[in-house]
Design an enzyme around this catalytic site. Structure first.
Site, PDB file in Angstrom:
ATOM      1  CD  GLU A 133       7.902   0.176  10.708  1.00 12.79           C
ATOM      2  OE1 GLU A 133       8.510  -0.385  10.194  1.00 12.79           O
ATOM      3  OE2 GLU A 133       6.916   0.754  10.456  1.00 12.79           O
TER       4      GLU A 133
ATOM      5  CG  ASN B  87      -0.327  -0.082   2.294  1.00 19.18           C
ATOM      6  OD1 ASN B  87       1.063  -1.075   2.926  1.00 19.18           O
ATOM      7  ND2 ASN B  87      -0.823   0.504   3.455  1.00 19.18           N
TER       8      ASN B  87
ATOM      9  CD  GLU C 181       2.243  -0.579  10.016  1.00 17.10           C
ATOM     10  OE1 GLU C 181       0.944  -0.534  10.794  1.00 17.10           O
ATOM     11  OE2 GLU C 181       2.202  -0.967   9.379  1.00 17.10           O
TER      12      GLU C 181
ATOM     13  CB  CYS D  58      -2.462  -0.791   8.281  1.00 17.37           C
ATOM     14  SG  CYS D  58      -0.874   0.827   8.463  1.00 17.37           S
TER      15      CYS D  58
END
Length: 502
Positions: free
Chosen positions: A472, A157, A254, A288
């Site tokens: 992150e 994505n 993630e 997400c």
């Protein structure tokens, strides 16, 4: 003769493009029209071994390169990324289906931001350890040392952005990386590797292997891999984490979400609707962190729905290279069918009320004839939803919004937390004290107040519950790429001992 628009994508390791030895290829497809962009070579196990060996060889010198020297190379790569922004964005658009208006202003820019951030962080002493004086002749000092060869597994994505989110802290910390992009969006990987090389990155520090899940599985389970950083769906992430954990590897995960967005009754209506649309339809809903469960106070619901339907006219599908287009196709034929099934289930089984769209076979208006074979779907908004509906409970990863009404904010927060995932959450309200109270109760690693989706380089992001492990970006993000070494120095000239003569 190949009808591909680009030359064959090879592997990239030890500082140059390399032919895969498998003899196999797969095709990168343009989601907007179904055309073939390029043939992509599939890495054999021997190729992965070679890429990892290149990383191990490079680690010896790269890990001991002064931080300021590493910083200069990464800053040069960031500069090249910015100079090539438009070219890279056009390839990213063709590969992912995301509109050029998005890739040219978000994907490459924010990826370069993260690379620049970590280059400046380590160049400015951000990896310095600590010294503690224990007594006059003894002290403790700590060092933050790199891990070794790390594996990065990208998602489809945000292809280039995610590659940079992984490689930037990894390389800045002195590690080397073998990166595998998603097989649905592989085009960016070799371009990034070439940019790193052009910037002066030594051979073997950043390497690329291509292929499907089996390639990623072999890479992440390899005994010479010290850490795995994975972005993707929860089920796959759980398998990767289990495999990495069995080998005592460091991991960052993630994963997915089913994030709640709470609209308080005092919220500015225009802003709340804009936020809900960004939380559901940006990148065609393939984000997400999307806030797909929109909780609206029941007295505000009619006005919210009316304004939302009015603003859906501003969702503009069309030629994905047109800067006025802000809504593209889904990423693949497989994903299109998945999203269609969820919409169909919402209508026929969950029997949710359709506020907008609702026909899984309907193509958005203004999609040009040249894109008729693409993976297009019209956005859908369900309202009067219940918490137990499948479309409310499961991550759809497409342009599907579910609206749920509530009476009190305490009720909304309690229902918002009723999920196995905890990636993101948000609230819209004019009452800042109320916003802080709500955010404090929301079980999510990323929260927004009166906005949605922005994730700057300075902001550490990561999921709770099944939505991930570690973070992150931000200062905390680089801690996942180093290991601590503590040393105690005693200069007293004698060793305290229990073994003395009585």
């Amino acid at each position: 003769m190949s009808n591909s628009q680009f030359s064959t994508r090879k592997l990239y390791y030890d500082g140059r493009s390399q032919d895969a030895t498998s003899g196999q290829t797969f095709k990168s497809i343009n989601p907007a029209d179904g055309s073939t962009l390029a043939d992509v070579q599939v890495a054999a196990h021997a190729d992965i071994d070679s890429a990892i060996a290149a990383g191990r060889k490079a680690f010896t010198s790269w890990s001991t390169t002064p931080a300021i020297a590493r910083s200069r190379i990464l800053l040069k790569a960031s500069q090249i990324l910015r100079e090539q922004n438009d070219t890279l964005a056009k390839v990213e658009t063709a590969d992912s289906g995301k509109p050029y208006s998005e890739t040219s202003t978000v994907d490459i820019v924010t990826g370069a931001d993260v690379l620049e951030y970590y280059a400046n962080l380590v160049g400015g002493g951000g990896l310095n350890g600590e010294t503690t004086q224990l007594r006059e002749d003894a002290w403790v000092y700590t060092k933050k040392e790199p891990l070794g060869v790390c594996a990065g597994i990208g998602a489809w994505n945000y292809p280039l952005q995610i590659a940079l989110w992984k490689s930037a802290p990894c390389l800045a910390a002195g590690n080397t990386m073998v990166y595998k992009p998603s097989e649905f969006t592989p085009m960016h990987a070799s371009s990034l590797a070439e940019i790193y090389t052009q910037a002066g990155l030594p051979p073997g520090v950043f390497n690329v292997v291509q292929g499907e899940g089996s390639v990623g599985a072999y890479l992440t389970s390899h005994p010479d891999i010290a850490k795995v950083s994975f972005t993707g769906q929860v089920s796959t992430g759980a398998k990767v984490a289990a495999s990495a954990g069995g080998g005592m590897k460091y991991v960052t995960m993630e994963l997915g979400g089913k994030s709640p967005l709470i609209i308080c009754p005092d919220a500015d209506l225009e802003s709340a609707v804009d936020g809900a649309m960004m939380a559901n339809f940006f990148s065609t809903g393939q984000v997400c962190t999307n806030g797909t469960r929109v909780f609206v106070q029941e007295d505000m619901l009619p006005a919210f729905e009316a304004k939302l339907v009015e603003k859906m006219a501003y969702v503009r599908a069309g030629n994905i290279m047109d800067e006025n287009t802000n809504f593209g196709p889904l990423s693949s034929a497989v994903h299109l069918q998945k999203v269609k099934e969820y919409i169909r289930h919402g209508v026929e089984v969950d029997r949710a009320k359709v506020l907008y769209g609702g026909n899984p076979d309907e193509t958005p208006a203004n999609v040009p004839t040249i894109h008729k074979n693409g993976y297009w779907i019209k956005p859908t908004i369900f309202t009067s939803c219940r918490d137990d509906m499948k479309i409310v409970r499961e991550e759809i990863f497409g342009p599907v919004m579910t609206i749920l009404s509530y009476k009190t904010t305490d009720e909304a927060v309690e229902r918002a937390n009723t999920t196995e995932m905890g990636l993101a959450a948000g609230v819209f309200t004019r009452d800042l004290n109320l916003a802080h109270r709500i955010v404090a109760k929301l079980q999510a690693g990323i929260t927004w107040v009166n906005t949605w989706g922005e994730s700057p380089a300075e902001m550490s992001v990561g999921g709770w519950k099944k939505s991930g492990l570690g973070v992150e970006n931000g200062r905390r993000g680089i801690e996942a790429w180093v290991q601590n070494k503590s040393t105690l120095v005693d200069m007293s000239g004698s060793v305290p001992t229990a073994f003395t003569k009585l």
